[in-house]
Design an enzyme around this catalytic site. Sequence first.
Site, PDB file in Angstrom:
ATOM      1  N   GLY A 114       0.774  -1.240  -0.018  1.00 48.33           N
ATOM      2  CA  GLY A 114       0.020  -0.173  -0.165  1.00 48.33           C
ATOM      3  C   GLY A 114       1.005   1.356  -0.089  1.00 48.33           C
ATOM      4  O   GLY A 114       0.568   2.261   0.531  1.00 48.33           O
ATOM      5  N   ASN A 148     -10.110  -8.550   1.640  1.00 51.84           N
ATOM      6  CA  ASN A 148      -8.951  -8.278   2.278  1.00 51.84           C
ATOM      7  C   ASN A 148      -8.003  -9.415   2.829  1.00 51.84           C
ATOM      8  O   ASN A 148      -6.896  -9.593   2.606  1.00 51.84           O
ATOM      9  CB  ASN A 148      -8.924  -6.960   3.401  1.00 51.84           C
ATOM     10  CG  ASN A 148      -9.140  -5.742   2.904  1.00 51.84           C
ATOM     11  OD1 ASN A 148      -8.661  -5.553   1.631  1.00 51.84           O
ATOM     12  ND2 ASN A 148      -9.611  -4.977   3.565  1.00 51.84           N
ATOM     13  N   VAL A 196      -1.358  -3.515   9.177  1.00 54.36           N
ATOM     14  CA  VAL A 196      -1.886  -2.200   9.334  1.00 54.36           C
ATOM     15  C   VAL A 196      -3.249  -2.258   8.740  1.00 54.36           C
ATOM     16  O   VAL A 196      -4.271  -1.803   9.383  1.00 54.36           O
ATOM     17  CB  VAL A 196      -0.930  -1.211   8.944  1.00 54.36           C
ATOM     18  CG1 VAL A 196      -1.697   0.313   9.154  1.00 54.36           C
ATOM     19  CG2 VAL A 196       0.418  -1.134   9.684  1.00 54.36           C
ATOM     20  N   ASP A 218      -3.992   3.260  18.924  1.00 53.09           N
ATOM     21  CA  ASP A 218      -5.039   3.138  19.906  1.00 53.09           C
ATOM     22  C   ASP A 218      -4.344   3.507  21.209  1.00 53.09           C
ATOM     23  O   ASP A 218      -5.045   4.265  22.146  1.00 53.09           O
ATOM     24  CB  ASP A 218      -5.751   1.729  19.919  1.00 53.09           C
ATOM     25  CG  ASP A 218      -6.447   1.413  18.507  1.00 53.09           C
ATOM     26  OD1 ASP A 218      -7.174   2.089  18.071  1.00 53.09           O
ATOM     27  OD2 ASP A 218      -5.817   0.331  17.997  1.00 53.09           O
ATOM     28  N   HIS A 247      -8.591  -4.438  16.995  1.00 56.57           N
ATOM     29  CA  HIS A 247      -8.386  -2.931  16.578  1.00 56.57           C
ATOM     30  C   HIS A 247      -9.997  -2.484  16.106  1.00 56.57           C
ATOM     31  O   HIS A 247      -9.924  -2.552  14.870  1.00 56.57           O
ATOM     32  CB  HIS A 247      -7.302  -2.514  15.383  1.00 56.57           C
ATOM     33  CG  HIS A 247      -7.433  -1.298  14.973  1.00 56.57           C
ATOM     34  ND1 HIS A 247      -7.005  -0.109  15.695  1.00 56.57           N
ATOM     35  CD2 HIS A 247      -7.579  -0.748  13.710  1.00 56.57           C
ATOM     36  CE1 HIS A 247      -7.285   1.049  14.988  1.00 56.57           C
ATOM     37  NE2 HIS A 247      -7.708   0.502  13.773  1.00 56.57           N
TER      38      HIS A 247
HETATM   39  N1  LIG Z   1      -4.402  -0.533  12.187  1.00 56.05           N
HETATM   40  C1  LIG Z   1      -4.518   0.860  12.491  1.00 56.05           C
HETATM   41  O1  LIG Z   1      -4.349   1.578  13.344  1.00 56.05           O
HETATM   42  C2  LIG Z   1      -5.209   1.690  11.116  1.00 56.05           C
HETATM   43  C3  LIG Z   1      -5.249   1.058   9.972  1.00 56.05           C
HETATM   44  N2  LIG Z   1      -5.867   1.662   9.096  1.00 56.05           N
HETATM   45  C4  LIG Z   1      -5.951   0.872   7.599  1.00 56.05           C
HETATM   46  O2  LIG Z   1      -4.805   1.122   6.734  1.00 56.05           O
HETATM   47  C5  LIG Z   1      -5.178   0.908   5.555  1.00 56.05           C
HETATM   48  C6  LIG Z   1      -4.453   1.955   4.660  1.00 56.05           C
HETATM   49  O3  LIG Z   1      -5.072   3.149   4.888  1.00 56.05           O
HETATM   50  P1  LIG Z   1      -4.607   4.385   3.911  1.00 56.05           P
HETATM   51  O4  LIG Z   1      -3.098   4.103   3.440  1.00 56.05           O
HETATM   52  O5  LIG Z   1      -4.910   5.655   4.554  1.00 56.05           O
HETATM   53  O6  LIG Z   1      -5.431   4.010   2.685  1.00 56.05           O
HETATM   54  P2  LIG Z   1      -5.334   4.544   1.288  1.00 56.05           P
HETATM   55  O7  LIG Z   1      -6.604   4.508   0.776  1.00 56.05           O
HETATM   56  O8  LIG Z   1      -4.390   6.001   1.015  1.00 56.05           O
HETATM   57  O9  LIG Z   1      -4.204   3.240   0.640  1.00 56.05           O
HETATM   58  C7  LIG Z   1      -4.552   1.989   0.667  1.00 56.05           C
HETATM   59  C8  LIG Z   1      -3.874   1.256  -0.088  1.00 56.05           C
HETATM   60  O10 LIG Z   1      -4.352   0.046  -0.254  1.00 56.05           O
HETATM   61  C9  LIG Z   1      -4.205  -0.601  -1.473  1.00 56.05           C
HETATM   62  N3  LIG Z   1      -5.185  -1.570  -1.653  1.00 56.05           N
HETATM   63  C10 LIG Z   1      -5.055  -2.777  -1.914  1.00 56.05           C
HETATM   64  N4  LIG Z   1      -6.211  -3.530  -2.417  1.00 56.05           N
HETATM   65  C11 LIG Z   1      -6.994  -2.471  -2.678  1.00 56.05           C
HETATM   66  C12 LIG Z   1      -8.332  -2.510  -3.269  1.00 56.05           C
HETATM   67  N5  LIG Z   1      -8.985  -3.747  -3.327  1.00 56.05           N
HETATM   68  N6  LIG Z   1      -9.080  -1.384  -3.409  1.00 56.05           N
HETATM   69  C13 LIG Z   1      -8.367  -0.382  -3.323  1.00 56.05           C
HETATM   70  N7  LIG Z   1      -7.120  -0.210  -2.715  1.00 56.05           N
HETATM   71  C14 LIG Z   1      -6.461  -1.307  -2.426  1.00 56.05           C
HETATM   72  C15 LIG Z   1      -4.329   0.594  -2.543  1.00 56.05           C
HETATM   73  O11 LIG Z   1      -2.803   0.398  -3.007  1.00 56.05           O
HETATM   74  P3  LIG Z   1      -2.323  -0.727  -4.292  1.00 56.05           P
HETATM   75  O12 LIG Z   1      -3.275  -0.159  -5.261  1.00 56.05           O
HETATM   76  O13 LIG Z   1      -1.108  -0.078  -4.499  1.00 56.05           O
HETATM   77  O14 LIG Z   1      -2.628  -1.878  -3.873  1.00 56.05           O
HETATM   78  C16 LIG Z   1      -4.147   1.820  -1.648  1.00 56.05           C
HETATM   79  O15 LIG Z   1      -3.081   2.780  -2.040  1.00 56.05           O
HETATM   80  C17 LIG Z   1      -6.910   0.708   5.377  1.00 56.05           C
HETATM   81  O16 LIG Z   1      -7.017  -0.642   5.398  1.00 56.05           O
HETATM   82  C18 LIG Z   1      -6.872   1.474   6.811  1.00 56.05           C
HETATM   83  O17 LIG Z   1      -8.266   1.072   7.271  1.00 56.05           O
HETATM   84  C19 LIG Z   1      -5.942   3.224   8.961  1.00 56.05           C
HETATM   85  C20 LIG Z   1      -5.675   3.723  10.190  1.00 56.05           C
HETATM   86  C21 LIG Z   1      -5.242   3.114  11.403  1.00 56.05           C
HETATM   87  O1  LIG Z   2     -11.219   2.510  10.439  1.00 55.94           O
HETATM   88  C1  LIG Z   2     -10.170   2.831   9.696  1.00 55.94           C
HETATM   89  O2  LIG Z   2     -10.058   2.695   8.487  1.00 55.94           O
HETATM   90  C2  LIG Z   2      -9.359   3.875  10.412  1.00 55.94           C
HETATM   91  C3  LIG Z   2      -8.721   3.190  11.547  1.00 55.94           C
HETATM   92  O3  LIG Z   2      -8.529   2.052  11.548  1.00 55.94           O
HETATM   93  C4  LIG Z   2      -8.406   4.131  12.628  1.00 55.94           C
HETATM   94  O4  LIG Z   2      -8.390   5.216  12.761  1.00 55.94           O
HETATM   95  O5  LIG Z   2      -8.077   3.523  13.850  1.00 55.94           O
END
Ligand SMILES: NC(=O)C1=CN([C@@H]2O[C@H](COP(=O)(O)OP(=O)(O)OC[C@H]3O[C@@H](n4cnc5c(N)ncnc54)[C@H](OP(=O)(O)O)[C@@H]3O)[C@@H](O)[C@H]2O)C=CC1
Ligand SMILES: O=C([O-])CC(=O)C(=O)O
Length: 442
Positions: free
Chosen positions: A105, A199, A223, A253, A281
């Site tokens: 990503g 996913n 993540v 968190d 999470h």
């Molecule tokens: N654990 C935590 O604390 C947190 C987790 N997150 C999670 O992190 C992840 C990424 O967030 P963020 O970087 O903001 O997201 P973005 O939307 O900016 O980027 C996500 C990336 O995921 C890839 N991707 C993979 N499969 C798909 C699909 N089927 N459709 C669209 N995109 C896809 C894309 O890259 P590519 O095309 O290169 O594959 C895209 O660039 C999310 O799942 C979010 O919920 C967010 C915040 C906190």
């Molecule tokens: O729900 C989301 O995609 C973002 C997330 O995990 C957070 O903010 O903790």
Amino acid sequence: MAMAELSAPKTTSTFLNSSSRLRLSSKLHLSNHFRHLLLPPLHTAPNSKFSCSVSQNSQAPVAVQENGLAKTKKECYGVFCLTYDLKAEEQTKSWKKLINIAVSGAAGMISNHLLFKLASGAVFGPDQPIALKLLGSERSIQALEGVAMELEDSLFPLLREVDIGTDPYEVFQDVEWAILIGAKPRGPGMERADLLDINGQIFAEQGKALNKVASPDVKVLVVGNPCNTNALICLKNAPNIPAKNFHALTRLDENRAKCQLALKAGVFYDKVSNMTIWGNHSTTQVPDFLNAKINGLPVKEVITDHKWLEEGFTESVQKRGGLLIQKWGRSSAASTAVSIVDAIKSLVTPTPEGDWFSTGVYTDGNPYGIEEGLVFSMPCRSKGDGDYELVKDVEIDDYLRKRIAKSEAELLAEKRCVAHLTGEGIAYCDLGPVDTMLPGEV
Ligand SMILES: NC(=O)C1=CN([C@@H]2O[C@H](COP(=O)(O)OP(=O)(O)OC[C@H]3O[C@@H](n4cnc5c(N)ncnc54)[C@H](OP(=O)(O)O)[C@@H]3O)[C@@H](O)[C@H]2O)C=CC1
Ligand SMILES: O=C([O-])CC(=O)C(=O)O
């Protein structure tokens, strides 16, 4: 922090577009979608046009010489004109061995903050050279080139190689760390079970690839949401890698919880310690105010409004991601990247005496009665060697036990829903309407 002054050789090349600036690696299997950037050495041979100053105990790899001059490539541009011999670098005694870090990503929002922290030395230290292996897709390959160009333009002395690619079996080759961020966001009307499946398939494939080509002791931080169950899927598909090496990110968190407690107590947030996030999470996560401390004292002694702790505080942490989306219009990216930095640093530096950190880990052998075979956030300590131990003597009262059980039930339901991806039979999805949500979905 190492500093570098770079004076790039002039190029006669007229190919100034982004592709011409990407160099193909000779040491890697190449495909159309795997490109390799070789960044300049920290010190260069006397005849080269680079001059750098770096931390004292660092020694430069050797620039490849031809007739006393640094060897250049005709089609190259700017800093990428120099070739140097990585084998010679490996023989250099005083320079830490390069570590390979994969990020999926990599063209997304979180990565856009994270990659620059990794490259700056903020995560692995100012004397640790790194190679970044960036995984994207057909969707993002152009954007990934843009990311790589920004990394070039940042002149990070510690960033030695950048590879971009779309095939995890290539990108994950020999990686020692894998930070798996790429995941499909949940769209309108999409069932949580659908998200788990879509996913989950990504993380099953990436688990298989890590199993096959990564360093056998690779540390994996998941993540992309739902991160606990994605981490479980990933580890189940990587049987050659110790399950203990897989983490789901719950550090954001933990940081959010510390911030809320500090605000309520009127102290700076570095005064809050021993903060555990238990469970998933998601909105069932349990921020543990029973065992957390402020200025070394139990939180309940410092904050006497216990109703606020049980309701206001807990809910504010569980739903912080959602509130942020309402304000920002997108989910946390910068603070997530910071929390990834914190999570990794907690594994590569010794945990301060008496303190601990939270991370989602595989539950086998846990002393808290959490069902085995889940990825569950718990309190951990590290000696700074990349490994961790569970903290085993944390008190759990009835309040915590009840809430921890709810998060455990949620993770068990998620696990049943992805049984087809973990090799545990036929999936059965009974995620009910009260099924909890990602922090950002509220
Ligand atoms: N654990 C935590 O604390 C947190 C987790 N997150 C999670 O992190 C992840 C990424 O967030 P963020 O970087 O903001 O997201 P973005 O939307 O900016 O980027 C996500 C990336 O995921 C890839 N991707 C993979 N499969 C798909 C699909 N089927 N459709 C669209 N995109 C896809 C894309 O890259 P590519 O095309 O290169 O594959 C895209 O660039 C999310 O799942 C979010 O919920 C967010 C915040 C906190
Ligand atoms: O729900 C989301 O995609 C973002 C997330 O995990 C957070 O903010 O903790």
